[in-house]
Design a protein around this motif. Structure first.
Motif, PDB file in Angstrom:
ATOM      1  N   ARG A  46       0.572  -0.675  -0.324  1.00 54.89           N
ATOM      2  CA  ARG A  46      -0.371   0.305  -0.280  1.00 54.89           C
ATOM      3  C   ARG A  46       0.874   1.103   0.240  1.00 54.89           C
ATOM      4  NH1 ARG A  46      -2.511   4.035   2.687  1.00 54.89           N
ATOM      5  NH2 ARG A  46      -4.972   4.203   2.391  1.00 54.89           N
ATOM      6  N   GLY A  47       2.189   1.433   0.903  1.00 54.55           N
ATOM      7  CA  GLY A  47       2.477   2.172   0.493  1.00 54.55           C
ATOM      8  C   GLY A  47       3.589   2.574  -0.601  1.00 54.55           C
ATOM      9  N   GLY A  48       3.707   1.413  -1.404  1.00 57.44           N
ATOM     10  CA  GLY A  48       4.203   1.361  -2.908  1.00 57.44           C
ATOM     11  C   GLY A  48       3.025   2.691  -3.520  1.00 57.44           C
ATOM     12  N   CYS A  49       2.069   2.092  -3.534  1.00 52.65           N
ATOM     13  CA  CYS A  49       0.586   2.608  -4.105  1.00 52.65           C
ATOM     14  C   CYS A  49       0.799   3.883  -4.006  1.00 52.65           C
ATOM     15  CB  CYS A  49      -0.817   1.446  -4.016  1.00 52.65           C
ATOM     16  SG  CYS A  49      -0.519   0.054  -4.520  1.00 52.65           S
ATOM     17  N   CYS A  50       0.903   4.415  -2.690  1.00 57.72           N
ATOM     18  CA  CYS A  50       0.923   5.891  -2.366  1.00 57.72           C
ATOM     19  C   CYS A  50       2.688   6.254  -2.895  1.00 57.72           C
ATOM     20  CB  CYS A  50       0.264   5.718  -0.769  1.00 57.72           C
ATOM     21  SG  CYS A  50      -1.332   5.218  -0.215  1.00 57.72           S
ATOM     22  N   TYR A  51       3.323   5.644  -3.073  1.00 57.72           N
ATOM     23  CA  TYR A  51       4.032   6.361  -3.429  1.00 57.72           C
ATOM     24  C   TYR A  51       4.398   6.862  -4.797  1.00 57.72           C
ATOM     25  CZ  TYR A  51       9.520   6.939  -5.265  1.00 57.72           C
ATOM     26  OH  TYR A  51      10.359   7.723  -5.535  1.00 57.72           O
ATOM     27  N   ASN A  52       3.809   5.646  -5.830  1.00 54.36           N
ATOM     28  CA  ASN A  52       3.865   5.591  -7.080  1.00 54.36           C
ATOM     29  C   ASN A  52       2.280   6.656  -7.780  1.00 54.36           C
ATOM     30  OD1 ASN A  52       5.219   4.177  -8.944  1.00 54.36           O
ATOM     31  ND2 ASN A  52       4.601   3.153  -6.990  1.00 54.36           N
ATOM     32  N   LEU A  53       1.659   7.259  -6.609  1.00 57.35           N
ATOM     33  CA  LEU A  53       0.532   8.318  -6.566  1.00 57.35           C
ATOM     34  C   LEU A  53       0.783   9.309  -6.162  1.00 57.35           C
ATOM     35  CD1 LEU A  53      -2.731   5.880  -5.951  1.00 57.35           C
ATOM     36  CD2 LEU A  53      -1.548   6.349  -8.456  1.00 57.35           C
ATOM     37  N   SER A  54       1.853   9.674  -5.356  1.00 62.47           N
ATOM     38  CA  SER A  54       2.160  10.797  -4.683  1.00 62.47           C
ATOM     39  C   SER A  54       1.124  11.581  -3.661  1.00 62.47           C
ATOM     40  CB  SER A  54       2.494  12.423  -5.807  1.00 62.47           C
ATOM     41  OG  SER A  54       3.361  12.601  -7.164  1.00 62.47           O
ATOM     42  N   ARG A  55       0.836   9.876  -2.966  1.00 66.64           N
ATOM     43  CA  ARG A  55      -0.044  10.555  -1.733  1.00 66.64           C
ATOM     44  C   ARG A  55       0.653  10.495  -0.386  1.00 66.64           C
ATOM     45  NH1 ARG A  55      -5.419   7.233  -3.825  1.00 66.64           N
ATOM     46  NH2 ARG A  55      -5.634   7.092  -1.939  1.00 66.64           N
ATOM     47  N   TRP A  56       1.810  11.212  -0.283  1.00 65.08           N
ATOM     48  CA  TRP A  56       2.799  11.163   0.385  1.00 65.08           C
ATOM     49  C   TRP A  56       2.613  10.975   2.248  1.00 65.08           C
ATOM     50  CZ3 TRP A  56       5.879  10.067  -2.360  1.00 65.08           C
ATOM     51  CH2 TRP A  56       6.165  11.256  -3.810  1.00 65.08           C
ATOM     52  N   THR A  57       1.579  11.466   2.315  1.00 65.63           N
ATOM     53  CA  THR A  57       0.842  11.381   3.579  1.00 65.63           C
ATOM     54  C   THR A  57       0.453   9.397   4.211  1.00 65.63           C
ATOM     55  OG1 THR A  57       0.575  13.863   4.043  1.00 65.63           O
ATOM     56  CG2 THR A  57      -0.559  11.948   5.599  1.00 65.63           C
ATOM     57  N   GLU A  58      -0.111   9.337   3.289  1.00 64.50           N
ATOM     58  CA  GLU A  58      -0.471   7.815   3.444  1.00 64.50           C
ATOM     59  C   GLU A  58       0.334   7.315   3.656  1.00 64.50           C
ATOM     60  OE1 GLU A  58      -4.462   7.105   1.474  1.00 64.50           O
ATOM     61  OE2 GLU A  58      -4.448   8.837   0.556  1.00 64.50           O
ATOM     62  N   CYS A  59       1.413   7.170   1.708  1.00 68.18           N
ATOM     63  CA  CYS A  59       2.634   6.927   1.935  1.00 68.18           C
ATOM     64  C   CYS A  59       3.635   6.181   3.464  1.00 68.18           C
ATOM     65  CB  CYS A  59       3.569   7.376   0.654  1.00 68.18           C
ATOM     66  SG  CYS A  59       5.399   6.357   0.430  1.00 68.18           S
ATOM     67  N   ALA A  60       3.816   7.375   4.235  1.00 71.62           N
ATOM     68  CA  ALA A  60       4.300   7.481   4.929  1.00 71.62           C
ATOM     69  C   ALA A  60       3.946   6.541   6.224  1.00 71.62           C
ATOM     70  CB  ALA A  60       4.667   8.748   5.431  1.00 71.62           C
ATOM     71  N   ARG A  61       2.203   6.588   6.583  1.00 76.70           N
ATOM     72  CA  ARG A  61       2.050   6.134   7.172  1.00 76.70           C
ATOM     73  C   ARG A  61       1.610   4.566   6.407  1.00 76.70           C
ATOM     74  NH1 ARG A  61      -3.578   4.080   8.063  1.00 76.70           N
ATOM     75  NH2 ARG A  61      -4.385   4.822   5.845  1.00 76.70           N
ATOM     76  N   SER A  62       2.037   4.347   5.948  1.00 71.72           N
ATOM     77  CA  SER A  62       2.069   3.301   5.715  1.00 71.72           C
ATOM     78  C   SER A  62       3.248   2.063   5.749  1.00 71.72           C
ATOM     79  CB  SER A  62       0.858   3.175   3.746  1.00 71.72           C
ATOM     80  OG  SER A  62       0.007   3.104   3.981  1.00 71.72           O
ATOM     81  N   CYS A  63       3.745   2.975   4.887  1.00 66.15           N
ATOM     82  CA  CYS A  63       5.429   2.546   5.574  1.00 66.15           C
ATOM     83  C   CYS A  63       5.711   2.547   7.051  1.00 66.15           C
ATOM     84  CB  CYS A  63       6.386   3.051   4.895  1.00 66.15           C
ATOM     85  SG  CYS A  63       6.376   2.907   2.894  1.00 66.15           S
ATOM     86  N   THR A  64       5.281   3.542   7.457  1.00 68.11           N
ATOM     87  CA  THR A  64       6.016   3.451   8.733  1.00 68.11           C
ATOM     88  C   THR A  64       4.326   1.828   9.349  1.00 68.11           C
ATOM     89  OG1 THR A  64       6.154   4.959   8.493  1.00 68.11           O
ATOM     90  CG2 THR A  64       5.465   4.541  11.352  1.00 68.11           C
ATOM     91  N   GLU A  65       4.156   1.719   9.261  1.00 71.98           N
ATOM     92  CA  GLU A  65       2.988   0.837   9.899  1.00 71.98           C
ATOM     93  C   GLU A  65       4.070  -0.296   9.201  1.00 71.98           C
ATOM     94  OE1 GLU A  65       0.507  -1.255  12.480  1.00 71.98           O
ATOM     95  OE2 GLU A  65       0.700   1.077  12.121  1.00 71.98           O
ATOM     96  N   ALA A  66       4.453  -1.007   8.164  1.00 73.39           N
ATOM     97  CA  ALA A  66       4.466  -2.303   7.236  1.00 73.39           C
ATOM     98  C   ALA A  66       6.133  -2.584   8.451  1.00 73.39           C
ATOM     99  CB  ALA A  66       5.171  -2.027   6.389  1.00 73.39           C
TER     100      ALA A  66
END
Length: 265
Positions: A157-177
């Motif tokens: 999910r973090g990778g998806c958000c990264y590719n969509l430039s959804r930065w806050t969601e990316c940070a949250r997803s990667c942190t949780e992972a």
């Protein structure tokens, strides 16, 4: 040949169509087999059970008619012995990198059982491989509602958000992972560093814009988000302090100003 001759005189006998379909399926005459199973389904009016659907689905697979196969397997899955038929096929398709077919099978499985977290996971992973990132996020969100501790889904999910430039969601997803599985820290580092920097910049810009419009409460939300991402940067502390000051919340303002001075010294 025997079934063909019999059907000339008994053209409505569904079991004869079914048995001829099996024979043709064994001979790899899949188009003709699918037609026979269709006749068996039509003429039996439910008496034939789920077997003709299963075998017609199999024939349709060989004919590359995955949509038709999925429709048949959805019916065949009502048989407890074939309960996870679609999921198994979806996982196999995923492992051989036939992601488009995997998506179809797994959506069929979810149609049968929307609470199957594994099916949602493989659907999200297949869509990720197809670079359909927004749809992949939707699938992972559905899975994470059922199994919030799935580190792999948070990671992708973090990778998806990264590719969509959804930065806050990316940070949250990667942190949780990483929290759930520390081994992901190395793989997440690039995404997480870039996501945090961009998310902080976005929050800072939004905060300044809201501050200029005298929406101090809204600006506090943005500056607080920036602080959460980069707590050692003095600027958002100072800016949030100014918001509190303008809202006459002097004690909170002083605390933020003190922190900004400490970090800047």
């Amino acid at each position: 040949e025997d079934y063909t001759q019999y059907l000339k005189n008994n053209p409505w006998e569904w079991d004869a169509f079914y048995n001829r379909g099996l024979a043709r399926h064994d001979k790899r005459e899949f188009k003709e087999a699918a037609e026979d199973f269709g006749k068996a389904i039509e003429y039996s009016k439910g008496k034939a059970g789920t077997d003709p659907y299963y075998y017609r689905g199999s024939a349709r697979e060989y004919l590359k008619d995955i949509d038709g196969a999925v429709a048949d397997f959805v019916v065949a899955s009502s048989d407890p012995q074939r309960r996870h038929l679609l999921q198994v096929r979806g996982e196999i398709a995923y492992k051989i990198r036939d992601y488009a077919s995997a998506v179809k099978y797994l959506r069929g499985e979810i149609e049968v059982d929307a609470k199957n977290s594994s099916a949602w996971h493989y659907l999200g992973a297949s869509l990720y491989k197809l670079q359909e990132y927004a749809k992949s996020i939707d699938a992972f969100d559905a899975e994470l509602k059922l199994d919030p501790a799935c580190s792999g889904s948070w990671f992708m999910r973090g990778g998806c958000c990264y590719n969509l430039s959804r930065w806050t969601e990316c940070a949250r997803s990667c942190t949780e992972a990483v929290r759930l599985r520390p081994e992901y820290e190395k793989d997440c580092k690039k995404w997480l560093d870039e996501a945090r920097a961009n998310a902080a910049q976005e929050s800072q810009s939004k905060g300044l814009d809201l501050f200029g419009k005298k929406d101090y409460a809204g600006a506090i939300v943005e500056f607080s988000a920036c602080i959460a991402l980069f707590p050692t940067t003095p600027d958002p502390w100072c800016n949030r302090g100014l918001c509190y000051y303008n809202l006459q919340q002097v004690e909170k303002a002083l605390k933020d100003f003190d922190e900004a001075i400490r970090l800047d010294s």
